[in-house]
Each structure stands twice: as C-alpha cells, then as structure tokens.
Design a protein around this motif. Structure first.
Motif, short mmCIF file in Angstrom:
data_model
loop_
_atom_site.label_atom_id
_atom_site.label_comp_id
_atom_site.label_asym_id
_atom_site.label_seq_id
_atom_site.Cartn_x
_atom_site.Cartn_y
_atom_site.Cartn_z
N ASN A 105 0.85 -1.29 0.14
CA ASN A 105 -0.08 -0.13 -0.10
C ASN A 105 1.11 1.24 -0.03
N CYS A 106 2.16 1.01 -0.27
CA CYS A 106 2.96 2.26 -0.24
C CYS A 106 2.91 3.15 -1.52
N SER A 107 3.41 4.26 -1.36
CA SER A 107 3.21 5.22 -2.52
C SER A 107 4.18 4.75 -3.74
N ARG A 108 4.12 5.20 -5.00
CA ARG A 108 5.13 5.34 -5.83
C ARG A 108 6.45 5.74 -5.83
N ASP A 109 6.49 6.86 -5.08
CA ASP A 109 7.45 7.57 -4.75
C ASP A 109 8.54 6.86 -3.78
N GLU A 110 7.71 6.27 -2.74
CA GLU A 110 8.06 5.58 -1.42
C GLU A 110 8.81 4.10 -2.23
N LEU A 111 8.22 3.42 -3.10
CA LEU A 111 8.87 2.53 -3.86
C LEU A 111 9.95 2.63 -4.36
N ILE A 112 9.94 3.93 -5.31
CA ILE A 112 11.20 4.34 -6.03
C ILE A 112 12.41 4.57 -4.84
N SER A 113 12.10 5.27 -4.01
CA SER A 113 13.14 5.49 -3.07
C SER A 113 13.49 4.35 -2.25
N ALA A 114 12.69 3.48 -2.11
CA ALA A 114 13.27 2.06 -1.56
C ALA A 114 14.08 1.42 -2.34
N ILE A 115 13.95 1.35 -3.71
CA ILE A 115 14.98 0.82 -4.83
C ILE A 115 16.05 1.42 -4.89
N TYR A 116 16.30 2.66 -4.86
CA TYR A 116 17.38 3.27 -4.67
C TYR A 116 18.28 2.98 -3.51
N ALA A 117 17.68 3.21 -2.34
CA ALA A 117 18.10 2.96 -1.00
C ALA A 117 18.61 1.53 -0.95
N THR A 118 17.97 0.56 -1.58
CA THR A 118 18.28 -0.74 -1.44
C THR A 118 19.49 -0.86 -2.40
N ALA A 119 19.41 -0.38 -3.47
CA ALA A 119 20.65 -0.41 -4.43
C ALA A 119 22.13 -0.12 -3.72
N LYS A 120 21.82 1.00 -2.82
CA LYS A 120 22.98 1.56 -2.19
C LYS A 120 23.39 1.09 -0.80
N ALA A 121 22.62 -0.05 -0.78
CA ALA A 121 22.95 -0.71 0.61
C ALA A 121 22.59 -0.05 1.91
N GLU A 122 21.63 0.96 1.55
CA GLU A 122 20.90 1.64 2.81
C GLU A 122 19.63 1.22 3.31
N GLN A 123 19.50 1.52 4.48
CA GLN A 123 18.32 0.85 5.10
C GLN A 123 16.80 1.77 4.58
#
Length: 215
Positions: A105-123
């Motif tokens: 149920n997250c927003s599109r912006d949250e999903l994109i932010s999560a992808i970038y954070a994951t790629a950078k090994a950030e929580q």
C-alpha cells in the motif's frame, strides 16, 4: 542503470510494478520470477542490482528464500514488498536480517526511494510500515521533530542495533557500563519511547534516516 528482478507469482502485482517503473530511465526490470527455483536461475545469469520479492508462503516465496539469496548471492540486495500488515509479521521478517521493507500500500515515490536505497545498501522502510510498528511514537514529519543524537549516542545506537549488550558496548567504546546506561537513557528520552529490542531500533533508525535524506 539499476537492473531489477521481480519475484512475485501474482500477475497483477508484477504487471503493476512494471507499469509503475516504466518511465524511470535508470531502472530496468531485467527479469520476472514466479517460483524460488526460477529466481535462483535468474540470479545466476542476470546478476541484478536489486530483487523485489514478496514474502508470503502462500504465494511461493518465504523468508528462507531470502536467507538463501543472502548466502548464495551476497552481492544481491533485497527489497521486500509485502502485504504483511501486523507488527509481529513485519518484525519476523526484520529479525531475519531484512533491512528494506515496503508495504503493497506504499506510494510510488516510496517504492522508487526504496529501490534506490536498497541498491546503495541503505536501510529503508515505508511510512505505513513504520506507523504499524510505532504508531504515534514516531517523530513528527518536520525538521524540529526529528531527534538529533550526539556522535557518541549515534555510536551506541548502532551497537545496540547490532544486538550488543551494555558491557560489550562499554568495552568497545572504552566507557564504563554506567556511562553506557546513561547514554541509553538519554537516547530513549530523545526518541520518545523505550525500544523493546534491536529490531525495533533498527526500524526507527531507518525511518529517521530515510526522512533526513529527503530534506
């Protein structure tokens, strides 16, 4: 270019993710897996930057699959996208080492932010997940509402998040156990509540950091 694999056997979820990410120039859906076996085969050949996986035993993928990914493909970063909405269900996943979690149920912006954070090994944890876990205990979404920890408090928070007891923290930082306890009390006062375990603290740190990154 960030290459993703989507691991989810629900057609509408997969197609929805592809549609949401279609106009992001530097994100590419390199593969789609609907079974654990298919996912492992893809990982060996595609070597993606991020896996977006739905942990739901009813729909094939479970926490064991994530643990195997970390063991066998240690350069692969995992973002869990899940319908888990109960606190105990989310903490069950976090306690197994998952550092990136967003609800469906997250927003599109949250999903994109999560992808970038994951790629950078950030929580990264989405806001709805954090609200489920902490409710009104979360810091307000304004700069003056974000607790500011000292350098020493930050060091202690990170060691607590690793699950270390007071004595080990004291030994590592060359402090007395009494001083560590005092710092813990100050941290609790600044955060506004007592964290029950390392997993809850890790989640709160992720929420604060992900918000500060947006300022």
């Amino acid at each position: 270019m960030l290459n993703l694999i989507i691991a989810d056997n629900q057609l509408l979820t997969r197609e929805g993710l592809i549609s949401l990410l279609a106009d992001i120039d530097n994100i590419n859906v390199a593969g789609i897996a609907d079974t654990p076996a298919q996912l492992k085969t893809m990982l060996a050949h595609l070597k993606p930057d991020v896996i977006i996986i739905d942990i739901d035993p009813v729909h094939n993928f479970n926490i064991g699959d994530v643990k195997e990914i970390h063991q066998d493909f240690d350069l692969t970063k995992v973002l869990v996208l899940s319908n888990r909405k109960q606190k105990n269900e989310i903490l069950e996943v976090v306690n197994e080492g998952v550092k990136n979690f967003v609800g469906k149920n997250c927003s599109r912006d949250e999903l994109i932010s999560a992808i970038y954070a994951t790629a950078k090994a950030e929580q990264y944890f989405c806001e709805s997940t954090m609200k489920t876990l902490f409710g009104d205990k979360l810091p307000a979404k304004k700069v003056e509402g974000i607790p500011v920890l000292s350098l020493r408090e930050t060091e202690i928070v990170n060691l607590i998040a690793e699950g270390k007891p007071n004595k080990d923290i004291a030994d590592e930082l060359f402090l007395s156990v009494h001083t560590v306890r005092t710092h813990r009390k100050n941290i609790i006062k600044k955060l506004g509540f007592t964290f029950k375990n390392a997993a809850e603290l890790v989640l709160l740190i992720g929420y604060i950091n992900s918000y500060l990154d947006q300022l």
